[in-house]
Design an enzyme around this catalytic site. Structure first.
Site, PDB file in Angstrom:
ATOM      1  N   GLY A 122       0.756  -1.248   0.000  1.00  0.00           N
ATOM      2  CA  GLY A 122       0.000   0.000   0.000  1.00  0.00           C
ATOM      3  C   GLY A 122       0.781   1.288   0.000  1.00  0.00           C
ATOM      4  O   GLY A 122       0.188   2.366  -0.163  1.00  0.00           O
ATOM      5  N   PRO A 172       4.556  -5.196  -0.773  1.00  0.00           N
ATOM      6  CA  PRO A 172       4.556  -4.015  -1.643  1.00  0.00           C
ATOM      7  C   PRO A 172       4.428  -4.407  -3.111  1.00  0.00           C
ATOM      8  O   PRO A 172       4.988  -5.419  -3.545  1.00  0.00           O
ATOM      9  CB  PRO A 172       5.929  -3.392  -1.374  1.00  0.00           C
ATOM     10  CG  PRO A 172       6.800  -4.552  -1.007  1.00  0.00           C
ATOM     11  CD  PRO A 172       5.898  -5.518  -0.263  1.00  0.00           C
ATOM     12  N   ARG A 230       3.291  -1.530  -5.807  1.00  0.00           N
ATOM     13  CA  ARG A 230       3.561  -0.267  -6.485  1.00  0.00           C
ATOM     14  C   ARG A 230       4.945   0.297  -6.151  1.00  0.00           C
ATOM     15  O   ARG A 230       5.650   0.791  -7.021  1.00  0.00           O
ATOM     16  CB  ARG A 230       2.481   0.741  -6.077  1.00  0.00           C
ATOM     17  CG  ARG A 230       2.475   1.996  -6.896  1.00  0.00           C
ATOM     18  CD  ARG A 230       1.454   2.999  -6.329  1.00  0.00           C
ATOM     19  NE  ARG A 230       0.208   2.424  -5.956  1.00  0.00           N
ATOM     20  CZ  ARG A 230      -0.885   2.364  -6.745  1.00  0.00           C
ATOM     21  NH1 ARG A 230      -0.843   2.880  -7.944  1.00  0.00           N
ATOM     22  NH2 ARG A 230      -1.999   1.813  -6.301  1.00  0.00           N
ATOM     23  N   TYR A 257      -9.355   5.724 -11.907  1.00  0.00           N
ATOM     24  CA  TYR A 257      -9.179   6.369 -10.589  1.00  0.00           C
ATOM     25  C   TYR A 257      -8.875   7.861 -10.721  1.00  0.00           C
ATOM     26  O   TYR A 257      -8.366   8.468  -9.769  1.00  0.00           O
ATOM     27  CB  TYR A 257      -8.011   5.727  -9.828  1.00  0.00           C
ATOM     28  CG  TYR A 257      -7.940   4.225  -9.897  1.00  0.00           C
ATOM     29  CD1 TYR A 257      -8.939   3.424  -9.335  1.00  0.00           C
ATOM     30  CD2 TYR A 257      -6.865   3.593 -10.519  1.00  0.00           C
ATOM     31  CE1 TYR A 257      -8.851   2.041  -9.408  1.00  0.00           C
ATOM     32  CE2 TYR A 257      -6.778   2.219 -10.584  1.00  0.00           C
ATOM     33  CZ  TYR A 257      -7.783   1.450 -10.029  1.00  0.00           C
ATOM     34  OH  TYR A 257      -7.694   0.085 -10.109  1.00  0.00           O
ATOM     35  N   CYS A 306     -12.515   4.490 -28.224  1.00  0.00           N
ATOM     36  CA  CYS A 306     -13.756   5.149 -28.623  1.00  0.00           C
ATOM     37  C   CYS A 306     -14.586   5.619 -27.427  1.00  0.00           C
ATOM     38  O   CYS A 306     -15.797   5.395 -27.397  1.00  0.00           O
ATOM     39  CB  CYS A 306     -14.580   4.187 -29.466  1.00  0.00           C
ATOM     40  SG  CYS A 306     -14.984   2.719 -28.526  1.00  0.00           S
ATOM     41  N   GLU A 307     -13.937   6.167 -26.429  1.00  0.00           N
ATOM     42  CA  GLU A 307     -14.686   6.673 -25.270  1.00  0.00           C
ATOM     43  C   GLU A 307     -14.112   8.028 -24.853  1.00  0.00           C
ATOM     44  O   GLU A 307     -12.898   8.232 -24.859  1.00  0.00           O
ATOM     45  CB  GLU A 307     -14.583   5.685 -24.087  1.00  0.00           C
ATOM     46  CG  GLU A 307     -15.237   4.358 -24.399  1.00  0.00           C
ATOM     47  CD  GLU A 307     -15.550   3.532 -23.167  1.00  0.00           C
ATOM     48  OE1 GLU A 307     -15.678   4.104 -22.062  1.00  0.00           O
ATOM     49  OE2 GLU A 307     -15.662   2.307 -23.330  1.00  0.00           O
TER      50      GLU A 307
HETATM   51  N1  LLP Z   1      -1.548  -7.007  -0.934  1.00  0.00           N
HETATM   52  C1  LLP Z   1      -2.822  -7.156  -1.292  1.00  0.00           C
HETATM   53  C2  LLP Z   1      -3.642  -8.188  -0.614  1.00  0.00           C
HETATM   54  C3  LLP Z   1      -3.360  -6.356  -2.306  1.00  0.00           C
HETATM   55  O1  LLP Z   1      -4.626  -6.519  -2.662  1.00  0.00           O
HETATM   56  C4  LLP Z   1      -2.558  -5.381  -2.925  1.00  0.00           C
HETATM   57  C5  LLP Z   1      -3.101  -4.524  -3.960  1.00  0.00           C
HETATM   58  C6  LLP Z   1      -1.216  -5.267  -2.534  1.00  0.00           C
HETATM   59  C7  LLP Z   1      -0.754  -6.102  -1.513  1.00  0.00           C
HETATM   60  C8  LLP Z   1      -0.260  -4.305  -3.149  1.00  0.00           C
HETATM   61  O2  LLP Z   1      -0.590  -2.983  -2.944  1.00  0.00           O
HETATM   62  P1  LLP Z   1       0.430  -1.829  -3.412  1.00  0.00           P
HETATM   63  O3  LLP Z   1       1.668  -1.957  -2.566  1.00  0.00           O
HETATM   64  O4  LLP Z   1       0.727  -2.055  -4.842  1.00  0.00           O
HETATM   65  O5  LLP Z   1      -0.307  -0.588  -3.188  1.00  0.00           O
HETATM   66  N2  LLP Z   1      -5.200  -0.969  -9.603  1.00  0.00           N
HETATM   67  C9  LLP Z   1      -4.995  -0.026  -8.525  1.00  0.00           C
HETATM   68  C10 LLP Z   1      -4.367  -0.643  -7.325  1.00  0.00           C
HETATM   69  C11 LLP Z   1      -5.071  -1.863  -6.822  1.00  0.00           C
HETATM   70  C12 LLP Z   1      -4.361  -2.547  -5.700  1.00  0.00           C
HETATM   71  C13 LLP Z   1      -4.944  -3.873  -5.416  1.00  0.00           C
HETATM   72  N3  LLP Z   1      -4.336  -4.564  -4.353  1.00  0.00           N
HETATM   73  C14 LLP Z   1      -4.188   1.151  -9.043  1.00  0.00           C
HETATM   74  O6  LLP Z   1      -3.849   1.167 -10.228  1.00  0.00           O
HETATM   75  O7  LLP Z   1      -3.926   2.098  -8.315  1.00  0.00           O
END
Ligand code: LLP
Length: 430
Positions: free
Chosen positions: A243, A286, A288, A327, A354-355
Site C-alpha cells: 500500500g 509491496p 507499487r 481512478y 472510442c470513449e
Molecule cells: N496485498 C494485497 C492483498 C493487495 O490486494 C494489494 C493490492 C497489494 C498487496 C499491493 O498494494 P500496493 O503496494 O501495490 O499498493 N489498480 C490499482 C491498485 C489496486 C491494488 C490492489 N491490491 C491502481 O492502479 O492504483
C-alpha cells in the site's frame, strides 16, 4: 518535475536506465512499455533494508498483480522476494519465476474450489477470507492428503486517504473478517484437521501517502495477535500487506520514504510481539513501491487537434493504461524527443479508444507538440500492463526490459492473430 535517478535527459531526449527513449521507440515501435530492472532492484533493496534495520526476520512478498511479467517476478525472486498471489495464474507465474512456494501467500476474497485445491497441492500458504472458505479449504486439503498453513485476513475497519476504489480495509470493504468474528475463525481453524493457523494478514489499501494508517493497522493486528496467542496459536508470520504510495504528481506529491514507513510500523509490531512473547516473521506485500516508477509507457503522437482544448492524440489509451480513467489517476507526461524544451502551451493527451474518458493526461503544460513526437508516460510500472485490455480489438503492446547497456523484449507485442486465435466458430456458422 522531479525525475527519479534512472530517468535522465540527454541530447534533448528522455533516457531510461541510460537508454534513449526515442531510439527504443524506433527499434521496438510504439506503444511500448520500457522497464528498468536496476530500478526495481534498487527499490526492493531500499524497502527491505528499511524494515530490516528494525528487525531481521522480514520477508517481502511482491504483489504480483502490480506487474506480472515473468521477467519482473524473476528479478524479484533473485532478490529473495516471495509473492502475494491473487489467482491461480499469479501462483503459476510466481512458481515459474522460481519463487519458493513457502514464500507465497494465496490471497483473495473469492477463491474457487480449484484455487483451494491448487493451493493445497502446491504447498502454499493461504490467506483465508471467510469461515466458509476455511471449511472448504479444510476439505480440499483433506482430499489432497495435505495440511495447509493459513493466515486469516483481518478487516481492520480503517478509513485510509486514497481513492475509495482501492481502500480495502474499510468496515464496508469486501475483504477480510470483521474483528468481532476473527477469534471464532481462529478457534474453528484450531479444530480443523487439515488446516493449521500460523499467520495473520491485513491489507488496508493502495497508493497511501501517509504512514499513520499503516501504524494504525499494525495496532489492530497487534491486538488480534495477543488474543490469538492467548488461544494457544503460535503465530509464525504477521503480514501487514502493501500500500505504500509513490509521488505520481512529481512536482506536488510528497510520498513517505520506506524508512518513514518502517519507523511508523515497526515499533508497533515490535511492541506487539514482545508483549505476546513471540518472534514471528514480518511479511510485507509491496507492489507499487517496487515497480511503479521503474517503467515508462512510450506512445507516439498521431495528430494534434485544436478544439475546445488542444488534444494530443496518441497511440496508447486506457487499453494500455487504465489508471487515469479508473481512478482519475495522475501520470506525468514528457515529450520524450524534446524533453528539455520549455513549455509552450496546454495540452490534453488522449488515447485512441472510442470513449470520451480515454484521457491519459489533462491540461498539461508541455513543449509545442506535433504529429510524430514521442510522449513518455511516467510511473507506469504498477497496474499498467497488468490491467491492460484488448478493447477496440487492439493487440497489447510489447514490453522491453533494460539493464545497464542491455535491452531486450520481455513480452512481444500481440498481433491481430492473437486476438482471433482464441475465437471459435460455432458449428452452425460453418
Ligand atoms: N496485498 C494485497 C492483498 C493487495 O490486494 C494489494 C493490492 C497489494 C498487496 C499491493 O498494494 P500496493 O503496494 O501495490 O499498493 N489498480 C490499482 C491498485 C489496486 C491494488 C490492489 N491490491 C491502481 O492502479 O492504483
Amino acid at each position: 518535475m522531479n525525475l527519479p535517478p534512472h530517468l535522465t535527459i540527454g541530447g534533448g531526449h528522455l533516457h531510461i536506465g541510460g537508454h534513449d527513449c526515442v531510439t527504443l521507440a524506433e527499434e521496438y515501435g510504439t506503444p511500448l512499455y520500457v522497464t528498468d530492472e536496476m530500478r526495481i532492484i534498487a527499490n526492493f533493496t531500499r524497502f527491505a533494508s528499511a524494515l530490516k534495520r528494525h528487525y531481521p526476520a522480514i520477508q517481502v512478498l511482491y504483489a504480483a498483480k502490480a506487474n506480472g511479467n515473468l521477467a519482473i517476478l524473476r528479478t524479484l525472486a533473485r532478490q529473495g522476494a516471495g509473492a502475494d498471489v491473487f489467482s491461480a495464474g499469479e501462483l503459476d507465474l510466481a512458481l515459474s519465476a522460481g519463487m519458493d512456494p513457502r514464500l507465497l501467500l494465496f490471497n483473495g476474497s473469492s477463491k474457487s474450489p480449484v484455487d483451494l485445491a491448487l493451493a493445497a497441492a502446491k504447498g502454499v500458504r493461504v490467506s483465508v477470507d471467510s469461515i466458509d472458505e476455511l471449511r472448504q479449504l479444510d476439505a480440499a486439503a483433506g482430499a489432497a492428503g495435505k495440511t495447509v498453513e493459513i493466515a486469516f485476513r483481518v478487516n481492520p475497519a480503517l478509513e485510509v486517504p486514497t481513492h475509495p476504489k482501492i481502500a480495502t480495509g474499510l468496515r464496508t470493504s469486501k475483504f477480510g473478517i470483521p474483528a468481532d468474528q476473527i477469534l471464532d475463525a481462529y478457534r474453528e481453524a484450531l479444530a480443523c484437521d487439515h488446516v493449521r493457523p500460523v499467520g495473520m494478514h491485513c491489507h488496508i489499501g493502495s497508493q497511501i501517502l501517509d504512514v499513520l494508517p499503516f501504524a494504525r493497522a499494525a495496532g489492530v493486528m497487534a491486538e488480534v495477535a495477543r488474543d490469538v496467542t492467548d488461544l494457544g496459536i503460535k503465530l509464525k508470520f504477521l503480514d501487514i500487506g502493501g500500500g505504500l504510495g509513490i509521488p505520481y504528481h512529481r512536482s506536488i506529491d510528497v510520498a513517505p520514504t520506506p524508512e518513514e514507513y518502517a519507523d511508523a510500523v515497526m515499533p508497533v509490531f515490535l511492541e506487539a510481539i514482545n508483549r505476546c512473547g513471540i518472534t514471528p516473521e514480518l511479511w510485507v506485500e509491496p507492489g507499487r513501491y517496487l515497480v511503479g516508477d521503474s517503467t515508462v509507457l512510450l506512445t507516439a503522437v498521431n495528430s494534434v487537434k485544436q478544439s475546445h482544448k488542444t488534444f494530443v492524440n496518441v497511440d496508447a489509451g486506457f487499453n494500455l493504461l487504465a489508471r487515469p480513467v479508473l481512478y482519475d489517476a495522475w501520470h506525468e507526461v514528457v515529450v520524450a524527443n524534446r524533453a528539455d524544451a520549455k513549455p509552450a502551451g496546454e495540452y490534453t493527451v488522449t488515447g485512441p479508444i472510442c470513449e470520451t474518458g480515454d484521457i491519459i493526461a489533462s491540461d498539461r503544460r508541455l513543449p509545442a507538440v506535433k504529429a510524430g513526437d514521442l510522449i513518455a508516460v511516467l510511473d507506469a510500472g504498477a497496474y499498467g500492463f497488468s490491467m491492460s485490455s484488448q478493447y477496440n480489438s487492439r493487440p497489447r503492446c510489447p514490453e522491453v526490459l533494460v539493464n545497464g547497456a542491455r535491452a531486450a523484449l520481455m513480452r512481444r507485442g500481440e498481433t491481430v492473430g492473437d486476438l482471433t486465435g482464441t475465437m471459435q466458430t460455432p458449428p452452425w456458422q460453418e
